[in-house]
Enzyme design. Structure first.
Site, PDB file in Angstrom:
ATOM      1  N   TYR A  95       0.845  -1.194   0.000  1.00 25.08           N
ATOM      2  CA  TYR A  95       0.000   0.000   0.000  1.00 25.08           C
ATOM      3  C   TYR A  95       0.881   1.246   0.000  1.00 25.08           C
ATOM      4  O   TYR A  95       0.583   2.232  -0.669  1.00 25.08           O
ATOM      5  CB  TYR A  95      -0.931   0.002   1.220  1.00 25.08           C
ATOM      6  CG  TYR A  95      -1.931  -1.134   1.196  1.00 25.08           C
ATOM      7  CD1 TYR A  95      -3.098  -1.048   0.438  1.00 25.08           C
ATOM      8  CD2 TYR A  95      -1.717  -2.299   1.925  1.00 25.08           C
ATOM      9  CE1 TYR A  95      -4.011  -2.082   0.402  1.00 25.08           C
ATOM     10  CE2 TYR A  95      -2.624  -3.344   1.894  1.00 25.08           C
ATOM     11  CZ  TYR A  95      -3.766  -3.235   1.132  1.00 25.08           C
ATOM     12  OH  TYR A  95      -4.666  -4.268   1.087  1.00 25.08           O
ATOM     13  N   ASN A 118     -12.695  -1.697  -5.212  1.00 23.48           N
ATOM     14  CA  ASN A 118     -12.519  -2.215  -6.559  1.00 23.48           C
ATOM     15  C   ASN A 118     -13.568  -3.288  -6.859  1.00 23.48           C
ATOM     16  O   ASN A 118     -13.693  -4.252  -6.118  1.00 23.48           O
ATOM     17  CB  ASN A 118     -11.105  -2.796  -6.690  1.00 23.48           C
ATOM     18  CG  ASN A 118     -10.873  -3.501  -7.994  1.00 23.48           C
ATOM     19  OD1 ASN A 118     -11.458  -3.166  -9.013  1.00 23.48           O
ATOM     20  ND2 ASN A 118     -10.012  -4.488  -7.972  1.00 23.48           N
ATOM     21  N   CYS A 126      -6.142  -5.944  -7.389  1.00 24.58           N
ATOM     22  CA  CYS A 126      -5.998  -5.532  -5.992  1.00 24.58           C
ATOM     23  C   CYS A 126      -5.414  -6.656  -5.138  1.00 24.58           C
ATOM     24  O   CYS A 126      -4.864  -6.399  -4.068  1.00 24.58           O
ATOM     25  CB  CYS A 126      -7.324  -5.029  -5.438  1.00 24.58           C
ATOM     26  SG  CYS A 126      -8.686  -6.185  -5.598  1.00 24.58           S
TER      27      CYS A 126
END
Length: 161
Positions: A95, A118, A126
């Site tokens: 992240y 998402n 993701c």
């Protein structure tokens, strides 16, 4: 508003619900329940293409997706989702890395939040985002699926190298 069509894909890690219009895919999500497809007897080309490409992904024949898709979201979320597509197949990023890549290094939590919104699982990868310590963290489809997807990609990436 365009009519939405639904198609289900039985993946090795559970059912995936594909939702799209005649022009683009708008959702690819794992689901625990399967309903009858809403295609009026015909499957729009974009859904058929998506289904075929996801099949190829799970058999290790595809690493990138080319069917048209759309995602509704804030400008920030769209920037994050676009950055996700730049994490190479079979690799991971944190992240923190993702926040830095969008030139907003303090937005680590906001990046995580955008990631969780998402709706195009696998296609907007993701599942390739992990914690900065290397630990697997949050995935709407479940951490076991995230781990499976990462191992799947790494095994086929090695074959391609």
């Amino acid at each position: 508003m365009n009519k939405l069509h639904t198609l289900h894909f039985a993946s090795p890690i559970g059912n995936i619900e594909i939702i799209g219009t005649d022009e683009a895919i708008c959702s690819i999500m794992f689901t625990e329940h399967v309903t009858d497809p809403d295609t009026n007897g015909e499957i729009p080309n974009v859904l058929a293409d998506c289904y075929q490409q996801i099949t190829e992904y799970f058999t290790g024949e595809r690493q990138e997706f080319t069917f048209p898709y759309v995602q509704e979201g804030t400008p920030f979320r769209k920037i994050v989702w676009d950055a996700l597509t730049k994490i190479p197949y079979g690799e991971t990023g944190s992240y923190k890395d993702l926040a830095a890549s969008i030139e907003n290094p303090k937005a680590i939590r906001a990046v995580g939040s955008a990631n969780s919104k998402n709706k195009l699982s696998i296609v907007i990868p993701c599942h390739r985002v992990i914690g900065s310590t290397g630990k697997l963290t949050g995935y709407a489809g479940g951490l076991w699926r995230k781990e499976w997807l990462l191992q799947h990609e790494q095994s086929f990436k090695k074959e391609a190298d």
